[in-house]
Design a protein around this motif. Structure first.
Motif, PDB file in Angstrom:
ATOM      1  N   GLN A  30       1.442   5.217  -9.126  1.00  0.00           N
ATOM      2  CA  GLN A  30       0.579   5.236  -7.953  1.00  0.00           C
ATOM      3  C   GLN A  30       1.059   4.232  -6.919  1.00  0.00           C
ATOM      4  N   PRO A  31       1.095   4.613  -5.634  1.00  0.00           N
ATOM      5  CA  PRO A  31       1.496   3.684  -4.578  1.00  0.00           C
ATOM      6  C   PRO A  31       0.520   2.514  -4.480  1.00  0.00           C
ATOM      7  N   LEU A  32       1.053   1.320  -4.275  1.00  0.00           N
ATOM      8  CA  LEU A  32       0.240   0.110  -4.269  1.00  0.00           C
ATOM      9  C   LEU A  32       0.449  -0.692  -2.989  1.00  0.00           C
ATOM     10  N   ALA A  33      -0.580  -1.456  -2.601  1.00  0.00           N
ATOM     11  CA  ALA A  33      -0.513  -2.296  -1.409  1.00  0.00           C
ATOM     12  C   ALA A  33      -1.169  -3.641  -1.676  1.00  0.00           C
ATOM     13  N   VAL A  34      -0.607  -4.702  -1.087  1.00  0.00           N
ATOM     14  CA  VAL A  34      -1.196  -6.033  -1.144  1.00  0.00           C
ATOM     15  C   VAL A  34      -1.230  -6.568   0.281  1.00  0.00           C
TER      16      VAL A  34
ATOM     17  N   ALA B 166      13.980   6.691 -18.311  1.00  0.00           N
ATOM     18  CA  ALA B 166      13.390   5.521 -17.693  1.00  0.00           C
ATOM     19  C   ALA B 166      12.552   5.903 -16.488  1.00  0.00           C
ATOM     20  N   ALA B 167      11.340   5.392 -16.439  1.00  0.00           N
ATOM     21  CA  ALA B 167      10.441   5.642 -15.324  1.00  0.00           C
ATOM     22  C   ALA B 167       9.964   4.307 -14.784  1.00  0.00           C
ATOM     23  N   PRO B 168       9.728   4.202 -13.490  1.00  0.00           N
ATOM     24  CA  PRO B 168       9.365   2.901 -12.937  1.00  0.00           C
ATOM     25  C   PRO B 168       7.916   2.520 -13.209  1.00  0.00           C
ATOM     26  N   LEU B 169       7.710   1.261 -13.457  1.00  0.00           N
ATOM     27  CA  LEU B 169       6.380   0.663 -13.452  1.00  0.00           C
ATOM     28  C   LEU B 169       6.309  -0.227 -12.214  1.00  0.00           C
ATOM     29  N   LEU B 170       5.245  -0.085 -11.442  1.00  0.00           N
ATOM     30  CA  LEU B 170       5.131  -0.747 -10.149  1.00  0.00           C
ATOM     31  C   LEU B 170       4.070  -1.834 -10.205  1.00  0.00           C
TER      32      LEU B 170
ATOM     33  N   ARG C 254      -4.313  -8.547   8.850  1.00  0.00           N
ATOM     34  CA  ARG C 254      -3.516  -8.675   7.629  1.00  0.00           C
ATOM     35  C   ARG C 254      -2.415  -7.619   7.630  1.00  0.00           C
ATOM     36  N   PHE C 255      -1.203  -8.038   7.273  1.00  0.00           N
ATOM     37  CA  PHE C 255      -0.141  -7.067   7.054  1.00  0.00           C
ATOM     38  C   PHE C 255      -0.035  -6.800   5.555  1.00  0.00           C
ATOM     39  N   ALA C 256       0.831  -5.887   5.172  1.00  0.00           N
ATOM     40  CA  ALA C 256       0.840  -5.447   3.775  1.00  0.00           C
ATOM     41  C   ALA C 256       2.238  -5.420   3.179  1.00  0.00           C
ATOM     42  N   GLY C 257       2.271  -5.698   1.877  1.00  0.00           N
ATOM     43  CA  GLY C 257       3.431  -5.403   1.056  1.00  0.00           C
ATOM     44  C   GLY C 257       3.150  -4.103   0.326  1.00  0.00           C
ATOM     45  N   LEU C 258       4.136  -3.216   0.273  1.00  0.00           N
ATOM     46  CA  LEU C 258       3.922  -1.850  -0.228  1.00  0.00           C
ATOM     47  C   LEU C 258       4.989  -1.478  -1.244  1.00  0.00           C
ATOM     48  N   ILE C 259       4.595  -0.632  -2.197  1.00  0.00           N
ATOM     49  CA  ILE C 259       5.563  -0.019  -3.100  1.00  0.00           C
ATOM     50  C   ILE C 259       5.121   1.392  -3.424  1.00  0.00           C
ATOM     51  N   TRP C 260       6.108   2.284  -3.423  1.00  0.00           N
ATOM     52  CA  TRP C 260       5.802   3.686  -3.721  1.00  0.00           C
ATOM     53  C   TRP C 260       7.061   4.390  -4.213  1.00  0.00           C
TER      54      TRP C 260
END
Length: 246
Positions: free
Chosen positions: A95-99, A119-123, A235-241
């Motif tokens: 799932q895409p995540l944001a901080v 292998a599958a990614p863990l975020l 606030r700005f964000a850090g993102l991963i997807w």
């Protein structure tokens, strides 16, 4: 819209937004409809399609919320509320995540899991302000990822206030440095300070996490939100997807 963006592993993207993306937080007095619209525009820019970024209700603690293989659970203290977990770190199996931050350290984590097949990614994402860093939110997030089978974890550290700019009372510096010695510093004005990025890097290194990118100072960069520079700010964000290569 992005101050930095890259495909960090095949099919895994990391980005940090800037002021061009607008405020992404619902708790700073902004129009909620405008915030949701900006989040949707961000999801379109990231190419998420029908998916959405998961955001947190951040409280400067060490709770880790998990979205992996079953309904979300929060590890550490508070439970999810109002559709978003009350936590300062999240881990997912896709799932895409944001901080969100405006001087605190945003950390994005990627690990590989070979359990049950290819292998599958863990975020993961982490909000590491002064209290959260001292409370161990960074090692808590790494430990949770490893408990889910993550290997070869890498970290991307976004922009945050630097030690030269983060002045604190002498007693606060001593208290934090007693827990995270690498955070002790002196500001550019010769006053007591805390170097949050250095503290975070020391915690990641102690856990054997490779640091693959580290951003600049929010207070010094007008293209980023900074609470220390502008008390009323977004606030700005850090993102991963995950997604196809571009």
């Amino acid at each position: 819209m992005f101050s930095w963006r890259a495909e960090v592993r095949p099919g895994v993207w990391v980005a940090f937004t800037n002021v061009a993306a607008g405020n992404l937080a619902l708790h700073v007095g902004d129009d909620p409809a405008a915030v949701h619209r900006r989040r949707e525009e961000l999801e379109q820019a990231a190419g998420l399609g029908y998916r959405h970024f998961r955001f947190m209700n951040q409280i400067h603690g060490n709770t880790v919320a998990v979205f992996a293989g079953s309904p979300a659970s929060a590890v550490g203290a508070a439970a999810p509320t109002a559709g978003a977990p009350t936590a300062d770190a999240m881990v997912s199996d896709g799932q895409p995540l944001a901080v969100m931050v405006a001087d605190c350290v945003p950390i994005v984590l990627v690990g590989e899991s070979a359990a049950g097949g290819p292998a599958a990614p863990l975020l993961g994402v982490v909000h590491a302000g002064r209290p959260g860093m001292a409370a161990g939110v960074v090692p808590a997030a790494v430990a949770r990822m490893r408990a889910l089978g993550a290997e070869n974890i890498g970290a991307w550290i976004g922009p945050s206030i630097c030690g030269s700019c983060y002045e604190v009372p002498e007693g606060m510096r001593a208290d934090v440095a007693a827990l995270v010695p690498a955070a002790w510093c002196t500001t550019s004005q010769g006053t007591p300070g805390l170097d949050l990025p250095a503290g975070v890097r020391s915690q990641l290194a102690a856990d054997g996490v490779a640091i693959e990118y580290s951003g600049g100072c929010t207070r010094e960069d007008g293209e980023l939100f900074s609470y220390r520079r502008d008390a009323r700010t977004g606030r700005f964000a850090g993102l991963i997807w995950t997604g196809a290569a571009e």
